[in-house]
Design an enzyme around this catalytic site. Structure first.
Site, short mmCIF file in Angstrom:
data_model
loop_
_atom_site.label_atom_id
_atom_site.label_comp_id
_atom_site.label_asym_id
_atom_site.label_seq_id
_atom_site.Cartn_x
_atom_site.Cartn_y
_atom_site.Cartn_z
N THR A 58 0.83 -1.21 0.00
CA THR A 58 0.00 0.00 0.00
C THR A 58 0.85 1.25 0.00
O THR A 58 0.45 2.29 -0.51
CB THR A 58 -0.94 -0.04 1.23
OG1 THR A 58 -1.86 -1.10 1.03
CG2 THR A 58 -1.70 1.26 1.42
N SER A 115 1.28 -7.52 -0.87
CA SER A 115 1.98 -8.54 -0.08
C SER A 115 1.10 -9.72 0.32
O SER A 115 1.60 -10.71 0.85
CB SER A 115 2.67 -7.93 1.14
OG SER A 115 1.79 -7.76 2.21
N THR A 153 1.69 -4.25 4.34
CA THR A 153 1.49 -4.53 5.76
C THR A 153 0.99 -5.96 6.01
O THR A 153 1.16 -6.49 7.10
CB THR A 153 0.48 -3.55 6.40
OG1 THR A 153 -0.79 -3.70 5.74
CG2 THR A 153 0.95 -2.11 6.32
N ASP A 154 0.33 -6.55 4.98
CA ASP A 154 -0.42 -7.78 5.25
C ASP A 154 0.44 -8.98 5.63
O ASP A 154 0.00 -9.82 6.42
CB ASP A 154 -1.32 -8.12 4.06
CG ASP A 154 -2.55 -7.21 4.02
OD1 ASP A 154 -2.92 -6.66 5.08
OD2 ASP A 154 -3.14 -7.05 2.93
C1 SIN Z 1 -0.20 -5.25 1.06
O1 SIN Z 1 0.02 -5.88 2.11
O2 SIN Z 1 0.57 -5.25 0.09
C2 SIN Z 1 -1.46 -4.48 0.92
C3 SIN Z 1 -1.94 -3.93 2.19
C4 SIN Z 1 -1.00 -2.96 2.85
O3 SIN Z 1 0.15 -2.77 2.48
O4 SIN Z 1 -1.49 -2.32 3.81
#
Ligand code: SIN
Length: 309
Positions: A12, A58, A91-92
Site C-alpha cells: 500500500t 503482499s 502490511t499484510d
Molecule cells: C499489502 O500488504 O501489500 C497491501 C496492504 C497494505 O500494504 O497495507
C-alpha cells in the site's frame, strides 16, 4: 554519511487510488521505489540507493519473492558501500517477512522494514513519514554499529521477532503481541544468523495452517492427506491455530494424530491475539511460543529446511 539502500517490494505504501477521496479503493504496488523516495523531500539530504526487488500486493508474498529479496540482501551485506537497508513492504504479510529475516540475518548491518496503511494518494498518507523515519532509524543504527532487523511503523520501532499486524485498517496497525516497542537507541535483538543460503532451495517444504473452532472435525486435515497422497505433493508440516492456550477440538486432534502418523510435523499456536502458546513439560504437541500462526509457519519451514540432507 552511511549509505542506505532502499529495496522496494510493493504494498500500500506504493499504492494509488483513482479517487483520492475514496482512499480505501486503491491498488497496491503501483509506484516504483524511486517515486516513493522522491516524494519525501526530507530524504533529499541522505545518501540513498534504490532497487526494485518486487512489485506486489503482499497478500501474494511467497518463496520466489523471498528468494529475490534474499539475493538483494546478501549482495548488500557484501557491499562495503552499503551501510544499512530499508525495505518497503505491504502490511499484510510484513510479520512473515520480518520473522524470516530475523531468522536468516547475521545482524552485522541494520535492516528496517516499513509500510503504510494508506495509499500514496490518500490525504492522510502515512507512507512518506514512515519511510523517512525508517531511513533515519537505519542510518542512525549504522552510525552506532548496530545491526539486526526491525520494523518502523507509525512512529514506533518493533523487533522483527515480535512485530505483527493487529488492526485491519487503523493507521497505527501494528503491535508486538504483548512485547513493547524498542527504544530507538537501545540495542536491537540479535537475529539468528541462519544465513541467506536456505533461500537458494528451489522449493520450500509444504506447511499449511489449520484452525481449531466449533465443529472442527479434522475434515481439512484428512482431505490434505488424501490430496498429498494422490498428487505426490507431500505435506510436511501443519500449524494449528488453537483455541486459548493451545487446546484443540478432540476430532481435529484425532486427525492431527493421523497426520503425525504419516510424518507430518505439527506445531501449536493460538488464534488468540496475545500470549501465544508457551511450551510446557509433557506437551503432546510442540508449542510455537509467541509466534502468530503465519510466523510459526515460516519458522517451521526453516526448521524443516535445515533438516534436509
Ligand atoms: C499489502 O500488504 O501489500 C497491501 C496492504 C497494505 O500494504 O497495507
Amino acid at each position: 554519511m552511511p549509505k542506505v539502500l532502499i529495496l522496494g517490494t510493493g504494498g500500500t505504501i506504493a499504492g494509488i487510488a483513482s479517487d483520492p477521496g475514496r482512499s480505501w479503493a486503491y491498488r497496491a504496488a503501483q509506484l516504483g521505489v524511486d517515486q516513493l523516495v522522491s516524494a519525501v523531500p526530507e530524504l533529499a539530504g541522505f545518501d540513498l540507493a534504490t532497487q526494485q526487488v518486487a512489485q506486489i500486493d503482499s497478500k501474494d508474498m511467497g518463496w520466489a519473492t523471498w528468494q529475490a529479496l534474499g539475493r538483494s540482501l546478501e549482495s548488500a551485506m557484501g557491499d562495503d558501500a552499503v551501510s544499512a537497508i530499508v525495505i518497503t513492504h505491504g502490511t499484510d504479510t510484513l510479520e512473515e517477512t520480518a520473522c524470516l529475516l530475523h531468522a536468516l540475518h547475521d545482524g552485522l548491518k541494520p535492516i528496517v522494514l516499513t509500510a503504510a496503511m494508506r495509499p500514496a494518494t490518500a490525504p492522510d498518507a502515512d507512507g512518506p513519514g514512515n519511510l523517512a523515519q525508517a531511513v533515519r532509524v537505519a542510518q542512525a543504527a549504522a552510525q552506532r554499529g548496530e545491526g539486526g532487523v526491525v520494523a518502523v511503523l507509525a512512529g514506533r520501532v518493533w523487533s522483527a521477532r515480535d512485530v505483527r499486524k493487529a488492526h485491519s485498517h487503523a493507521i497505527d496497525a501494528f503491535d508486538g503481541g504483548g512485547a513493547e516497542p524498542l527504544d530507538e537507541h537501545a540495542p536491537w535483538p540479535m537475529p539468528q544468523a541462519q544465513g541467506w543460503r536456505v533461500l537458494r532451495q528451489s522449493r520450500p517444504p509444504r506447511v499449511e495452517v489449520v484452525t481449531s473452532h466449533a465443529d472442527a472435525d479434522g475434515w481439512l486435515v484428512d482431505a490434505a492427506l488424501v490430496h498429498a497422497r494422490a498428487s505426490g505433493d507431500k505435506l510436511d508440516g501443519l500449524i494449528v491455530a488453537c483455541t486459548g492456550h493451545g487446546t484443540v477440538h478432540q476430532k481435529l486432534e484425532a486427525a492431527l494424530q493421523r497426520a503425525r502418523d504419516v510424518g507430518v510435523v505439527v506445531w501449536r499456536t493460538s488464534r488468540v491475539a496475545r500470549g501465544g502458546v508457551q511450551p510446557r513439560e509433557g506437551d503432546a504437541w510442540p508449542a510455537a511460543g509467541n509466534w502468530t500462526p503465519a510466523q510459526a509457519r515460516v519458522s517451521l519451514l526453516l526448521e524443516l529446511l535445515s533438516a534436509r540432507p
